[in-house]
Design a protein around this motif. Structure first.
Motif, PDB file in Angstrom:
ATOM      1  N   ALA A 148       3.743  10.008   0.086  1.00 56.95           N
ATOM      2  CA  ALA A 148       4.300   9.240   1.200  1.00 56.95           C
ATOM      3  C   ALA A 148       4.322   7.781   0.744  1.00 56.95           C
ATOM      4  O   ALA A 148       3.723   7.435  -0.276  1.00 56.95           O
ATOM      5  CB  ALA A 148       3.429   9.407   2.441  1.00 56.95           C
ATOM      6  N   GLU A 149       5.002   6.931   1.476  1.00 59.13           N
ATOM      7  CA  GLU A 149       4.988   5.502   1.139  1.00 59.13           C
ATOM      8  C   GLU A 149       3.637   4.928   1.528  1.00 59.13           C
ATOM      9  O   GLU A 149       3.285   4.904   2.706  1.00 59.13           O
ATOM     10  CB  GLU A 149       6.118   4.766   1.870  1.00 59.13           C
ATOM     11  CG  GLU A 149       7.462   4.872   1.176  1.00 59.13           C
ATOM     12  CD  GLU A 149       7.435   4.326  -0.257  1.00 59.13           C
ATOM     13  OE1 GLU A 149       6.864   3.239  -0.495  1.00 59.13           O
ATOM     14  OE2 GLU A 149       7.972   5.012  -1.146  1.00 59.13           O
ATOM     15  N   CYS A 207      -0.455  11.123  -1.882  1.00 62.76           N
ATOM     16  CA  CYS A 207      -1.056  10.066  -1.076  1.00 62.76           C
ATOM     17  C   CYS A 207      -0.406  10.081   0.300  1.00 62.76           C
ATOM     18  O   CYS A 207       0.731  10.519   0.459  1.00 62.76           O
ATOM     19  CB  CYS A 207      -0.904   8.697  -1.738  1.00 62.76           C
ATOM     20  SG  CYS A 207       0.785   8.129  -1.977  1.00 62.76           S
ATOM     21  N   LYS A 208      -1.185   9.623   1.285  1.00 65.47           N
ATOM     22  CA  LYS A 208      -0.646   9.526   2.637  1.00 65.47           C
ATOM     23  C   LYS A 208      -1.424   8.463   3.407  1.00 65.47           C
ATOM     24  O   LYS A 208      -2.581   8.166   3.094  1.00 65.47           O
ATOM     25  CB  LYS A 208      -0.697  10.863   3.365  1.00 65.47           C
ATOM     26  CG  LYS A 208      -2.084  11.396   3.663  1.00 65.47           C
ATOM     27  CD  LYS A 208      -1.991  12.739   4.380  1.00 65.47           C
ATOM     28  CE  LYS A 208      -3.365  13.300   4.691  1.00 65.47           C
ATOM     29  NZ  LYS A 208      -3.277  14.578   5.401  1.00 65.47           N
ATOM     30  N   MET A 209      -0.762   7.914   4.395  1.00 66.85           N
ATOM     31  CA  MET A 209      -1.366   6.912   5.268  1.00 66.85           C
ATOM     32  C   MET A 209      -2.192   7.637   6.325  1.00 66.85           C
ATOM     33  O   MET A 209      -1.743   8.614   6.909  1.00 66.85           O
ATOM     34  CB  MET A 209      -0.296   6.068   5.949  1.00 66.85           C
ATOM     35  CG  MET A 209       0.615   5.302   5.004  1.00 66.85           C
ATOM     36  SD  MET A 209      -0.206   3.991   4.121  1.00 66.85           S
ATOM     37  CE  MET A 209      -0.254   2.739   5.394  1.00 66.85           C
ATOM     38  N   LEU A 210      -3.392   7.149   6.553  1.00 72.61           N
ATOM     39  CA  LEU A 210      -4.227   7.618   7.643  1.00 72.61           C
ATOM     40  C   LEU A 210      -4.303   6.501   8.681  1.00 72.61           C
ATOM     41  O   LEU A 210      -3.782   5.404   8.462  1.00 72.61           O
ATOM     42  CB  LEU A 210      -5.618   7.984   7.131  1.00 72.61           C
ATOM     43  CG  LEU A 210      -5.664   9.051   6.029  1.00 72.61           C
ATOM     44  CD1 LEU A 210      -7.090   9.252   5.536  1.00 72.61           C
ATOM     45  CD2 LEU A 210      -5.075  10.367   6.515  1.00 72.61           C
ATOM     46  N   VAL A 228      -5.887   4.683   3.506  1.00 74.45           N
ATOM     47  CA  VAL A 228      -4.919   5.449   2.722  1.00 74.45           C
ATOM     48  C   VAL A 228      -5.720   6.467   1.908  1.00 74.45           C
ATOM     49  O   VAL A 228      -6.768   6.149   1.346  1.00 74.45           O
ATOM     50  CB  VAL A 228      -4.114   4.537   1.778  1.00 74.45           C
ATOM     51  CG1 VAL A 228      -3.234   5.353   0.845  1.00 74.45           C
ATOM     52  CG2 VAL A 228      -3.273   3.557   2.577  1.00 74.45           C
ATOM     53  N   LEU A 229      -5.218   7.680   1.866  1.00 71.04           N
ATOM     54  CA  LEU A 229      -5.851   8.740   1.091  1.00 71.04           C
ATOM     55  C   LEU A 229      -4.965   9.087  -0.092  1.00 71.04           C
ATOM     56  O   LEU A 229      -3.760   9.270   0.064  1.00 71.04           O
ATOM     57  CB  LEU A 229      -6.031   9.992   1.964  1.00 71.04           C
ATOM     58  CG  LEU A 229      -6.350  11.311   1.248  1.00 71.04           C
ATOM     59  CD1 LEU A 229      -7.698  11.257   0.529  1.00 71.04           C
ATOM     60  CD2 LEU A 229      -6.299  12.472   2.230  1.00 71.04           C
ATOM     61  N   PHE A 230      -5.574   9.136  -1.283  1.00 68.00           N
ATOM     62  CA  PHE A 230      -4.863   9.787  -2.387  1.00 68.00           C
ATOM     63  C   PHE A 230      -5.779  10.830  -2.982  1.00 68.00           C
ATOM     64  O   PHE A 230      -6.994  10.722  -2.935  1.00 68.00           O
ATOM     65  CB  PHE A 230      -4.282   8.780  -3.383  1.00 68.00           C
ATOM     66  CG  PHE A 230      -5.132   8.397  -4.557  1.00 68.00           C
ATOM     67  CD1 PHE A 230      -5.224   9.218  -5.677  1.00 68.00           C
ATOM     68  CD2 PHE A 230      -5.782   7.176  -4.583  1.00 68.00           C
ATOM     69  CE1 PHE A 230      -5.979   8.843  -6.775  1.00 68.00           C
ATOM     70  CE2 PHE A 230      -6.535   6.787  -5.672  1.00 68.00           C
ATOM     71  CZ  PHE A 230      -6.634   7.625  -6.774  1.00 68.00           C
ATOM     72  N   TRP A 231      -5.169  11.901  -3.473  1.00 67.45           N
ATOM     73  CA  TRP A 231      -5.944  13.035  -3.956  1.00 67.45           C
ATOM     74  C   TRP A 231      -5.364  13.585  -5.246  1.00 67.45           C
ATOM     75  O   TRP A 231      -4.175  13.427  -5.542  1.00 67.45           O
ATOM     76  CB  TRP A 231      -6.025  14.132  -2.898  1.00 67.45           C
ATOM     77  CG  TRP A 231      -4.714  14.791  -2.594  1.00 67.45           C
ATOM     78  CD1 TRP A 231      -4.183  15.890  -3.210  1.00 67.45           C
ATOM     79  CD2 TRP A 231      -3.747  14.376  -1.624  1.00 67.45           C
ATOM     80  NE1 TRP A 231      -2.952  16.186  -2.672  1.00 67.45           N
ATOM     81  CE2 TRP A 231      -2.667  15.269  -1.699  1.00 67.45           C
ATOM     82  CE3 TRP A 231      -3.702  13.334  -0.698  1.00 67.45           C
ATOM     83  CZ2 TRP A 231      -1.534  15.152  -0.885  1.00 67.45           C
ATOM     84  CZ3 TRP A 231      -2.577  13.218   0.104  1.00 67.45           C
ATOM     85  CH2 TRP A 231      -1.520  14.125   0.009  1.00 67.45           C
ATOM     86  N   PHE A 257     -10.307   7.301  -0.704  1.00 62.89           N
ATOM     87  CA  PHE A 257      -9.899   6.578   0.502  1.00 62.89           C
ATOM     88  C   PHE A 257      -9.940   5.086   0.194  1.00 62.89           C
ATOM     89  O   PHE A 257     -10.969   4.580  -0.274  1.00 62.89           O
ATOM     90  CB  PHE A 257     -10.843   6.906   1.665  1.00 62.89           C
ATOM     91  CG  PHE A 257     -10.810   8.352   2.067  1.00 62.89           C
ATOM     92  CD1 PHE A 257      -9.977   8.783   3.085  1.00 62.89           C
ATOM     93  CD2 PHE A 257     -11.600   9.290   1.406  1.00 62.89           C
ATOM     94  CE1 PHE A 257      -9.935  10.120   3.463  1.00 62.89           C
ATOM     95  CE2 PHE A 257     -11.570  10.625   1.759  1.00 62.89           C
ATOM     96  CZ  PHE A 257     -10.738  11.034   2.801  1.00 62.89           C
ATOM     97  N   LEU A 258      -8.829   4.409   0.458  1.00 59.60           N
ATOM     98  CA  LEU A 258      -8.713   2.973   0.186  1.00 59.60           C
ATOM     99  C   LEU A 258      -8.249   2.224   1.430  1.00 59.60           C
ATOM    100  O   LEU A 258      -7.691   2.838   2.352  1.00 59.60           O
ATOM    101  CB  LEU A 258      -7.709   2.744  -0.962  1.00 59.60           C
ATOM    102  CG  LEU A 258      -8.076   3.379  -2.306  1.00 59.60           C
ATOM    103  CD1 LEU A 258      -6.891   3.345  -3.244  1.00 59.60           C
ATOM    104  CD2 LEU A 258      -9.298   2.685  -2.918  1.00 59.60           C
TER     105      LEU A 258
END
Length: 145
Positions: free
Chosen positions: A34-35, A70-73, A77-80, A141-142
């Motif tokens: 995701a952006e 990655c996706k916005m929470l 932001v989570l990337f895996w 998580f950032l």
């Protein structure tokens, strides 16, 4: 010094580099981007992504599948990075971020210790789940930018 970093572009670039390595030739990459923009240091975050991806590749010497995304929470932001590799035991998981601890023949044991330090420097969090013979998933998580 933390600035606004396009995490989506950064992860895509690192993924493209890893795909070209000889060890990745029998690996299927599934990308789910995701952006996402984070507060961070681009070069340090590249190091985190590269380390996690190369560990995933090395966990699958006969090939397999890696999912990266990655996706916005709501607040972060989570990337895996998830692999279908050999997985890790509870004993290995307990020592995962210790400097100089490695299960690899040619490893230094500094990769994940460095990853953990960089994530801490970003006021982030790293989580791992793994089972022997079932693979491993790292979640980072950032802070949102």
């Amino acid at each position: 010094k933390l600035t606004s970093v396009n995490l989506t572009q950064l992860l895509w670039e690192i993924c493209e580099i890893v795909k070209k390595t000889k060890d990745a030739k029998n690996i299927e990459f599934v990308e789910s981007f995701a952006e996402c923009t984070v507060r961070g240091h681009a070069e340090k975050l590249k190091q985190v992504a590269l380390n996690l991806l190369m560990n995933a590749v090395q966990a699958m010497p006969k090939g397999g599948k890696i999912e990266i995304g990655c996706k916005m929470l709501e607040h972060s932001v989570l990337f895996w990075v998830q692999d279908s590799g050999i997985g890790m035991s509870e004993v290995v998981l307990a020592r995962l971020y210790e400097p100089f601890f490695t299960t690899k023949d040619k490893g230094t044991g500094l990769g994940l210790a460095t990853v953990h330090k960089i994530v801490d420097m970003h006021h982030g969090e790293i989580r791992v789940s793994s089972r022997p013979k079932e693979g491993t998933r790292f979640e980072v998580f950032l802070q949102r930018a």
